[in-house]
Design a protein around this motif. Structure first.
Motif, mmCIF file in Angstrom:
data_model
loop_
_atom_site.group_PDB
_atom_site.id
_atom_site.type_symbol
_atom_site.label_atom_id
_atom_site.label_comp_id
_atom_site.label_asym_id
_atom_site.label_seq_id
_atom_site.Cartn_x
_atom_site.Cartn_y
_atom_site.Cartn_z
ATOM 1 N N ILE A 27 20.266 -9.506 8.429
ATOM 2 C CA ILE A 27 20.844 -8.165 8.345
ATOM 3 C C ILE A 27 20.474 -7.467 9.647
ATOM 4 C CG2 ILE A 27 20.847 -5.948 7.148
ATOM 5 C CD1 ILE A 27 20.230 -7.501 4.546
ATOM 6 N N VAL A 28 21.492 -7.196 10.450
ATOM 7 C CA VAL A 28 21.301 -6.521 11.734
ATOM 8 C C VAL A 28 21.256 -5.028 11.459
ATOM 9 C CG1 VAL A 28 22.240 -6.126 14.049
ATOM 10 C CG2 VAL A 28 22.633 -8.332 12.894
ATOM 11 N N THR A 29 20.187 -4.375 11.887
ATOM 12 C CA THR A 29 20.094 -2.921 11.733
ATOM 13 C C THR A 29 19.987 -2.285 13.116
ATOM 14 O OG1 THR A 29 17.697 -3.139 11.376
ATOM 15 C CG2 THR A 29 19.086 -2.909 9.418
ATOM 16 N N THR A 30 20.572 -1.101 13.227
ATOM 17 C CA THR A 30 20.511 -0.375 14.491
ATOM 18 C C THR A 30 20.564 1.115 14.198
ATOM 19 O OG1 THR A 30 21.416 -0.268 16.733
ATOM 20 C CG2 THR A 30 23.009 -0.428 14.922
ATOM 21 N N ARG A 31 20.244 1.875 15.218
ATOM 22 C CA ARG A 31 20.211 3.333 15.069
ATOM 23 C C ARG A 31 20.631 3.982 16.373
ATOM 24 N NH1 ARG A 31 15.572 7.793 13.931
ATOM 25 N NH2 ARG A 31 16.834 8.811 12.357
ATOM 26 N N LEU A 32 21.429 5.044 16.249
ATOM 27 C CA LEU A 32 21.802 5.872 17.392
ATOM 28 C C LEU A 32 21.672 7.311 16.933
ATOM 29 C CD1 LEU A 32 22.893 6.091 20.285
ATOM 30 C CD2 LEU A 32 25.193 6.151 19.297
ATOM 31 N N GLU A 81 16.243 -14.863 -0.852
ATOM 32 C CA GLU A 81 17.233 -14.906 -1.920
ATOM 33 C C GLU A 81 17.330 -13.580 -2.685
ATOM 34 O OE1 GLU A 81 18.286 -17.926 -5.623
ATOM 35 O OE2 GLU A 81 16.367 -18.109 -4.589
ATOM 36 N N ASP A 82 16.213 -12.854 -2.792
ATOM 37 C CA ASP A 82 16.204 -11.598 -3.536
ATOM 38 C C ASP A 82 17.055 -10.511 -2.877
ATOM 39 O OD1 ASP A 82 14.282 -11.603 -1.439
ATOM 40 O OD2 ASP A 82 13.188 -9.966 -2.374
ATOM 41 N N LEU A 83 17.359 -10.659 -1.595
ATOM 42 C CA LEU A 83 18.180 -9.659 -0.895
ATOM 43 C C LEU A 83 19.636 -10.105 -0.730
ATOM 44 C CD1 LEU A 83 15.768 -8.269 1.862
ATOM 45 C CD2 LEU A 83 16.377 -7.273 -0.357
ATOM 46 N N LEU A 84 20.045 -11.127 -1.476
ATOM 47 C CA LEU A 84 21.431 -11.600 -1.394
ATOM 48 C C LEU A 84 22.413 -10.472 -1.642
ATOM 49 C CD1 LEU A 84 23.649 -13.708 -1.138
ATOM 50 C CD2 LEU A 84 23.243 -14.319 -3.523
ATOM 51 N N TRP A 85 22.159 -9.655 -2.622
ATOM 52 C CA TRP A 85 23.085 -8.555 -2.922
ATOM 53 C C TRP A 85 23.187 -7.584 -1.754
ATOM 54 C CZ3 TRP A 85 21.791 -3.412 -3.095
ATOM 55 C CH2 TRP A 85 20.423 -3.118 -3.124
ATOM 56 N N CYS A 86 22.091 -7.397 -1.007
ATOM 57 C CA CYS A 86 22.120 -6.516 0.178
ATOM 58 C C CYS A 86 22.974 -7.138 1.280
ATOM 59 C CB CYS A 86 20.715 -6.289 0.722
ATOM 60 S SG CYS A 86 19.638 -5.344 -0.336
ATOM 61 N N VAL A 87 22.802 -8.446 1.484
ATOM 62 C CA VAL A 87 23.598 -9.166 2.476
ATOM 63 C C VAL A 87 25.080 -8.985 2.167
ATOM 64 C CG1 VAL A 87 24.205 -11.472 3.343
ATOM 65 C CG2 VAL A 87 21.798 -10.847 3.027
ATOM 66 N N ASP A 88 25.432 -9.172 0.910
ATOM 67 C CA ASP A 88 26.830 -9.021 0.491
ATOM 68 C C ASP A 88 27.302 -7.587 0.689
ATOM 69 O OD1 ASP A 88 29.276 -10.073 -0.864
ATOM 70 O OD2 ASP A 88 28.711 -8.564 -2.351
ATOM 71 N N VAL A 109 15.760 -0.403 -2.289
ATOM 72 C CA VAL A 109 15.312 -1.158 -1.118
ATOM 73 C C VAL A 109 14.415 -0.254 -0.275
ATOM 74 C CG1 VAL A 109 16.053 -2.370 0.975
ATOM 75 C CG2 VAL A 109 17.380 -2.586 -1.141
ATOM 76 N N LYS A 110 13.254 -0.779 0.087
ATOM 77 C CA LYS A 110 12.324 -0.017 0.932
ATOM 78 C C LYS A 110 12.752 -0.156 2.393
ATOM 79 C CE LYS A 110 8.693 -1.465 -2.126
ATOM 80 N NZ LYS A 110 9.372 -2.700 -2.449
ATOM 81 N N ILE A 111 12.953 0.988 3.045
ATOM 82 C CA ILE A 111 13.396 1.002 4.435
ATOM 83 C C ILE A 111 12.395 1.803 5.248
ATOM 84 C CG2 ILE A 111 15.227 1.709 6.020
ATOM 85 C CD1 ILE A 111 17.168 1.261 3.631
ATOM 86 N N GLY A 112 11.973 1.209 6.366
ATOM 87 C CA GLY A 112 11.038 1.882 7.257
ATOM 88 C C GLY A 112 11.598 1.900 8.663
ATOM 89 N N ASP A 124 11.552 -5.226 2.574
ATOM 90 C CA ASP A 124 11.554 -6.341 1.625
ATOM 91 C C ASP A 124 11.995 -7.653 2.278
ATOM 92 O OD1 ASP A 124 10.745 -4.734 -0.569
ATOM 93 O OD2 ASP A 124 12.780 -3.969 -0.721
ATOM 94 N N SER A 125 12.240 -7.628 3.579
ATOM 95 C CA SER A 125 12.649 -8.836 4.298
ATOM 96 C C SER A 125 11.483 -9.818 4.376
ATOM 97 C CB SER A 125 13.078 -8.483 5.724
ATOM 98 O OG SER A 125 14.194 -7.642 5.716
ATOM 99 N N LEU A 126 11.819 -11.075 4.613
ATOM 100 C CA LEU A 126 10.780 -12.083 4.855
ATOM 101 C C LEU A 126 10.151 -11.858 6.227
ATOM 102 C CD1 LEU A 126 12.626 -15.322 3.657
ATOM 103 C CD2 LEU A 126 11.060 -13.863 2.354
ATOM 104 N N ALA A 127 10.977 -11.431 7.193
ATOM 105 C CA ALA A 127 10.513 -11.219 8.560
ATOM 106 C C ALA A 127 11.450 -10.246 9.264
ATOM 107 C CB ALA A 127 10.479 -12.543 9.316
#
Length: 188
Positions: A27-32, A81-88, A109-112, A124-127
């Motif tokens: 999951i690519v995340t970015t911010r502007l 696997e637990d974040l499959l729904w997020c990927v989708d 989902v915890k976001i920092g 919640d990512s693996l890495a």
């Protein structure tokens, strides 16, 4: 019939990329400014040890492309696997019309924020690999963003001795809406 046709199914070259699947999905995340975004990508790979570089291929019509070009920073969040729904979810909704990260947060989902860069990260990512755009390369109908990894971290309970522990695997994209995880380990 040639030896190729006897042994192989000949495919259209437009589908050649499918022969390289399954591939890790991120999951690519970015911010502007105050605008965050996330998208799924499976066209991602390491490309250099020194400096540490990774590449992700993104189509110019994607909102993530626009933010990446303007901000110059992104994170690669490695889902299990637990974040499959997020990927989708982040792979099927446009960030132009929907605040995808807010929606993920509302679903628990915890976001920092990144340790080094001002990018959103999925806790919640693996890495997570935090990257600065090192180079942009046009590649047909996509653009290859080569990112210099400036910070990376992995879940200490799941990544030990330089590998994921037995039973833990990053999510792999097989094709379409089909995913898998690695279930078998072996040595030569």
């Amino acid at each position: 019939m040639s030896w190729v046709e006897e042994r192989f199914s000949v495919l259209p070259v437009s589908r050649a990329y499918r022969l390289l699947h399954p591939r890790p999905v991120v999951i690519v995340t970015t911010r502007l400014g105050e605008r965050d975004n996330a998208m799924s990508a499976s066209w991602v790979t390491p490309v250099s040890f020194d400096p540490p570089l990774v590449a992700v291929s993104i189509a110019p019509e994607r909102f993530t492309y626009e933010l990446l070009v303007r901000s110059g920073v992104f994170a690669l969040n490695v889902p299990g696997e637990d974040l499959l729904w997020c990927v989708d979810y982040v792979g099927t909704i446009s960030g132009r019309s929907k605040d995808k990260l807010r929606a993920l947060k509302e679903k628990g989902v915890k976001i920092g924020r990144g340790r080094r860069l001002d990018v959103p990260v999925l806790l919640d990512s693996l890495a997570v690999l935090e990257c600065e755009v090192y180079k942009k390369v046009e590649a047909g109908d996509h653009v290859l963003f080569i990112g210099k990894v400036v910070e990376c971290y992995a879940r200490k309970d799941l990544f030990v001795g330089g590998v994921y522990v037995e039973g833990v695997s990053p999510l792999m994209h097989v094709g379409g809406d089909l995913y898998s995880i690695a279930e078998k380990r072996f040595r030569p």
